[in-house]
Scaffold this active site. Structure first.
Site, mmCIF file in Angstrom:
data_model
loop_
_atom_site.group_PDB
_atom_site.id
_atom_site.type_symbol
_atom_site.label_atom_id
_atom_site.label_comp_id
_atom_site.label_asym_id
_atom_site.label_seq_id
_atom_site.Cartn_x
_atom_site.Cartn_y
_atom_site.Cartn_z
ATOM 1 C CB CYS A 19 -2.383 1.892 -6.464
ATOM 2 S SG CYS A 19 -3.419 0.903 -5.380
ATOM 3 N N GLY A 45 2.218 -2.565 -7.453
ATOM 4 C CA GLY A 45 1.029 -3.396 -7.238
ATOM 5 C C GLY A 45 0.995 -4.470 -8.290
ATOM 6 C CG ASN A 121 -0.572 5.592 -5.279
ATOM 7 O OD1 ASN A 121 0.476 6.204 -5.389
ATOM 8 N ND2 ASN A 121 -0.722 4.633 -4.395
ATOM 9 N N GLY A 122 -3.231 5.705 -3.068
ATOM 10 C CA GLY A 122 -3.290 6.329 -1.754
ATOM 11 C C GLY A 122 -4.370 5.674 -0.932
ATOM 12 C CE1 TYR A 266 10.468 -3.269 -0.737
ATOM 13 C CE2 TYR A 266 8.326 -2.193 -0.893
ATOM 14 C CZ TYR A 266 9.116 -3.308 -1.065
ATOM 15 O OH TYR A 266 8.577 -4.446 -1.577
HETATM 16 P P1 AMP Z 1 9.208 -8.616 6.769
HETATM 17 O O1 AMP Z 1 9.685 -9.900 6.205
HETATM 18 O O2 AMP Z 1 7.755 -8.674 7.173
HETATM 19 O O3 AMP Z 1 10.054 -8.063 7.861
HETATM 20 O O4 AMP Z 1 9.222 -7.551 5.573
HETATM 21 C C1 AMP Z 1 10.407 -6.884 5.276
HETATM 22 C C2 AMP Z 1 10.727 -7.054 3.834
HETATM 23 O O5 AMP Z 1 9.615 -6.692 3.038
HETATM 24 C C3 AMP Z 1 11.892 -6.170 3.445
HETATM 25 O O6 AMP Z 1 12.830 -6.967 2.771
HETATM 26 C C4 AMP Z 1 11.302 -5.124 2.522
HETATM 27 O O7 AMP Z 1 12.093 -4.990 1.372
HETATM 28 C C5 AMP Z 1 9.932 -5.624 2.173
HETATM 29 N N1 AMP Z 1 8.888 -4.610 2.405
HETATM 30 C C6 AMP Z 1 8.868 -3.618 3.291
HETATM 31 N N2 AMP Z 1 7.719 -2.921 3.214
HETATM 32 C C7 AMP Z 1 6.992 -3.504 2.249
HETATM 33 C C8 AMP Z 1 5.712 -3.242 1.683
HETATM 34 N N3 AMP Z 1 4.963 -2.253 2.140
HETATM 35 N N4 AMP Z 1 5.289 -4.042 0.687
HETATM 36 C C9 AMP Z 1 6.044 -5.050 0.242
HETATM 37 N N5 AMP Z 1 7.256 -5.356 0.737
HETATM 38 C C10 AMP Z 1 7.734 -4.588 1.728
#
Ligand code: AMP
Length: 490
Positions: A19, A45, A121-122, A266
């Site tokens: 968030c 978000g 947020n959290g 990220y």
């Molecule tokens: P996946 O396809 O499930 O392996 O997700 C990895 C991808 O999702 C990577 O390209 C990351 O940039 C992105 N990612 C990693 N963590 C998150 C998160 N918590 N929320 C949204 N995107 C994420």
């Protein structure tokens, strides 16, 4: 904030709580500034947003909606209906199924002392436990969010003033929280004692009058409104902003810092400065460290956009291999991760990325992304790069393997779905179809953050998603707290 339904029932085992929060005190355009701030925090978000303003006479106005900030607050009439010189705002991921408006923050309650709005947020880790007790005592919950537990704890507190009630409530909750709250007497900002989630203070100087104060999740939200950065809210600190200025209270016992390391990898926006460290530069340093740790002969370094871009730049600079845009991202689709089913997620990746044959055909490619969660993105992208004619595909990841779920406010699935929790690196490479796969080491990550390595006794960051070292009790998740995974395939 997270739904407080029993954890790990089929619907609720995903944590979707990334968030953004924003608050303004003493500005004629409080609602408009908040909408802008939320827009800058949109990456935290994308499914819902809300603003509550405080108008003269202690009258509160609110507007909440589902969708992007621009869709909800882009209409001048909506902003016009939110008068007042103070505001708090929030944007969030949706919870499951009923993307219910009642769950959209800021939450608002009318107490004996007046109105109170709060944006969180959290994620509170004992909210379900507290909620059961509060329901037993007769509290009637309006939403299914953990944040509402705080509101009820404030309501039943025996202290007289709002600040003492808030402190009383916070002493009972566990978890990660950065809060902005608004009541008649002022704007309040809080960070949990370990400082897991970010929160910054900004100021908009005014030539003839007192400055406007801003609280925001990240500095990029100060930049958009032209506010100057004052400082981070300290872990465990409560800042109270009113017409006499800002004062700081530190009512909690000091604890070792545990800022979320994944914010650097990220989550935070690259142009933000978090806890004194620039996110963009950190990501580039992680990429350089990755190149030193896991070099490979190759012709091009290609980022998975956008999240892999700074790390790929760092990798390319350190390795001397040319940086090329081998994957083009379509910016008009949301993040793949939001999509609720595997099928849609597969579709989402195709919608979002396409291969740039001109830079890939016949080349040995180092593909850089920030993380592998389920592996869906990597699998698709590797296949796409191969189909565009790449001779070899070497995947490099600018985080250590994500082996554990986050309970502190980042959206990760259960361990059962985490690729790295189920497979070793060699198996993962095979599953995503890469010629080689390497992750930055934990020590390498800490080096990129200016430390000699990870100090086991005092890491200084929360890295539970990579280590399982959960610094805040997982009261609502006893099995995970004990190191067991109730969902692991037997
Ligand atoms: P996946 O396809 O499930 O392996 O997700 C990895 C991808 O999702 C990577 O390209 C990351 O940039 C992105 N990612 C990693 N963590 C998150 C998160 N918590 N929320 C949204 N995107 C994420």
């Amino acid at each position: 904030m997270t739904p407080t339904h029993p954890p790990h029932d089929a619907e609720e085992d995903r944590f979707r709580e990334e968030c953004g929060v924003f608050g303004v005190w003493n500005h004629a355009d409080a609602a408009a500034l908040t909408a802008l701030g939320l827009h800058a925090l949109q990456h935290r978000g994308q499914e819902a947003a809300g603003i509550v303003t405080l108008a003269p006479g202690g009258v509160f106005h609110h507007h909440r909606g589902l969708g992007l900030v621009g869709d909800i607050f882009g209409d001048a009439k909506v902003i016009g209906a939110l008068p007042g010189r103070a505001a708090v705002g929030h944007n969030r991921y949706a919870t499951t199924g009923e993307t219910a408006l009642r769950n959209v923050q800021p939450l608002f309650a009318d107490f004996a002392f007046g109105g109170f709005a709060v944006a969180h947020n959290g994620n509170l880790t004992n909210a379900a436990t507290l909620r059961r007790e509060l329901v037993r005592r007769g509290c009637l919950f309006q939403s299914s969010t953990d944040t509402e537990v705080l509101v009820h704890l404030i309501a039943i507190s025996l202290y007289a003033n709002v600040l003492d009630r808030l402190i009383d409530a916070l002493r009972q909750v566990q978890g990660a929280y950065s809060l902005v709250a608004l009541h008649q007497g002022g704007l309040i900002g809080v960070r949990d004692p370990l400082g897991v989630r970010p929160l910054v203070i900004g100021r908009l100087p005014h030539a003839t009058a007192a400055p406007a104060w801003i609280l925001a999740s990240e500095t990029c939200a100060l930049d958009i409104v032209g506010a100057e950065f004052v400082r981070d809210v300290d872990p465990g600190e409560i800042v109270v902003i009113d017409d006499s200025g800002l004062r700081s209270i530190k009512p909690f016992e000091q604890q070792p810092r545990r800022f979320c390391i994944f914010e650097y990898i990220y989550f935070a926006r690259p142009d933000s400065v978090v806890e004194g460290t620039g996110v963009y530069e950190t990501r580039k340093r992680i990429g350089a460290e990755l190149a030193r740790e896991s070099p490979v002969p190759a012709d091009v370094v290609v980022p998975v956009p956008d999240s892999g871009v700074p790390a790929a730049m760092g990798y390319a600079a350190e390795s001397g291999i040319p940086y090329e845009l081998g994957i083009i991202r379509n910016h008009y689709v949301g993040r793949t991760f939001i999509e609720p089913t595997d099928q849609i997620r597969h579709l989402g990746v195709k919608l979002k990325h396409s291969a740039n044959r001109a830079t890939l055909n016949g080349r040995r490619v180092v593909l850089v992304d920030d993380s592998i969660v389920r592996g869906t993105t990597s699998r698709k992208i590797v296949e796409m790069v191969r189909n565009a004619g790449a001779a070899e595909v070497h995947m490099r990841i600018s985080s250590p393997p994500t082996t554990h779920s986050c309970f502190y406010g980042i959206d990760t699935p259960s361990r059962r779905e985490l690729l790295a929790a189920q497979h070793d690196v060699a198996e993962m490479a095979r599953l995503i179809g890469a010629d080689s796969l390497a992750f930055i080491s934990l020590d390498g990550l800490y080096r990129a953050l200016g430390r000699p390595g990870r100090d086991r006794a005092a890491p200084g960051f929360c890295d539970a998603c990579f280590t399982g070292d959960y610094a805040i009790p997982l009261t609502d998740w006893p099995a995970e707290a004990a190191g067991r995974d109730p969902q692991a395939a037997s």
